[in-house]
Design a protein around this motif. Structure first.
Motif, PDB file in Angstrom:
ATOM      1  N   PRO A  56      13.439  38.872  18.555  1.00 45.32           N
ATOM      2  CA  PRO A  56      14.765  38.024  17.904  1.00 45.32           C
ATOM      3  C   PRO A  56      15.353  36.944  18.645  1.00 45.32           C
ATOM      4  N   ASN A  76      13.031  33.040   8.948  1.00 39.65           N
ATOM      5  CA  ASN A  76      14.362  33.342   9.157  1.00 39.65           C
ATOM      6  C   ASN A  76      14.300  35.100   9.417  1.00 39.65           C
ATOM      7  N   GLN A  77      14.590  35.467  10.721  1.00 39.42           N
ATOM      8  CA  GLN A  77      14.348  36.906  10.991  1.00 39.42           C
ATOM      9  C   GLN A  77      15.655  37.324  10.618  1.00 39.42           C
ATOM     10  N   LYS A  78      16.743  36.778  10.451  1.00 37.59           N
ATOM     11  CA  LYS A  78      18.103  37.485  10.354  1.00 37.59           C
ATOM     12  C   LYS A  78      18.140  37.975   9.045  1.00 37.59           C
ATOM     13  N   SER A  79      17.471  37.146   7.822  1.00 37.90           N
ATOM     14  CA  SER A  79      17.645  37.299   6.643  1.00 37.90           C
ATOM     15  C   SER A  79      16.463  38.392   6.046  1.00 37.90           C
ATOM     16  N   PRO A  81      13.559  40.001   8.472  1.00 40.26           N
ATOM     17  CA  PRO A  81      12.771  40.269   9.709  1.00 40.26           C
ATOM     18  C   PRO A  81      11.503  41.038   9.396  1.00 40.26           C
TER      19      PRO A  81
END
Length: 217
Positions: A56, A76-79, A81
């Motif tokens: 992350p 986009n790891q937040k939206s 992962p």
């Protein structure tokens, strides 16, 4: 398994398109893409999902080298992962090499990631991420295609890049990332779909993903 974005003519979220005419020669000249032979289709499946998530604290970018030039996707790891980790792993394994953009709808999306080139292939597994209710599919956004009977956020290997300004999609598709370099290449590819084909997005010429490179920083 027919993907929604492989047969989007049955998708109520697809905006109406104006009928236009274009010749393959004119499209090729405008886009400046190489005239290449379409790679032989490969069998789908046989892949395993990654065992570990992406770090992350690291930014991951995937450069896709195409016969129209390169463009870069920042994951986009937040939206999404799980989809991001899967996409990076598939790219590193060479899964996307010598595949095509099998669906190109001018003013809408370009779609690739299927080794069978049929619009029905995948890696042999799927992931699922929560899609934000306010997900916006604007030009440059990269999202994952899914079958119509699958839950929102389901992803295999097929992805699409939005090229239109107002595509009217509902928040059902995992937000993989965004194009950070080479949007001109994406738009050039987006002009190589047959306007007369409607939602099927038949390409006017083969656009090949020649290779994928993952970088970390």
């Amino acid at each position: 398994m027919a993907l929604v974005f492989a047969a989007c003519g049955d998708d109520d979220s697809q905006p109406a398109k104006k009928k236009e005419t274009a010749s393959p020669a004119a499209a090729e000249q405008k886009a400046g893409c190489k005239d290449v032979q379409q790679p032989a289709p490969r069998e789908a499946g046989g892949q395993k999902p990654p065992k570990q998530p992406l770090d992350p604290g690291t930014t991951y970018e995937v450069e896709l080298k195409t016969s129209c030039g390169p463009f870069t996707i920042r994951l986009n790891q937040k939206s999404a992962p799980k989809a991001a980790a899967s996409f990076a792993a598939l790219a590193k394994s060479g899964f996307f090499d010598d595949t095509i953009f099998h669906r190109i709808v001018p003013g809408f999306v370009i779609q690739g990631g299927d080794p069978t080139a049929s619009g029905t292939g995948g890696p042999g597994y799927s992931t699922r991420d929560r899609v934000p209710a306010n997900a916006a599919y604007v030009p440059g956004v990269v999202a994952m295609a899914k079958a119509g009977n699958e839950p929102a956020g389901t992803a295999g290997s097929q992805f699409f890049v939005v090229t239109g300004a107002d595509v009217g999609l509902t928040p059902d598709y995992a937000l993989l990332g965004k194009v950070t370099k080479g949007m001109d290449v994406v738009q050039a590819i987006g002009e190589l779909g047959d306007p007369a084909s409607g939602g099927t997005g038949t390409p006017l010429q083969s656009v090949v993903i020649e290779g994928a490179k993952v970088s970390e920083r």
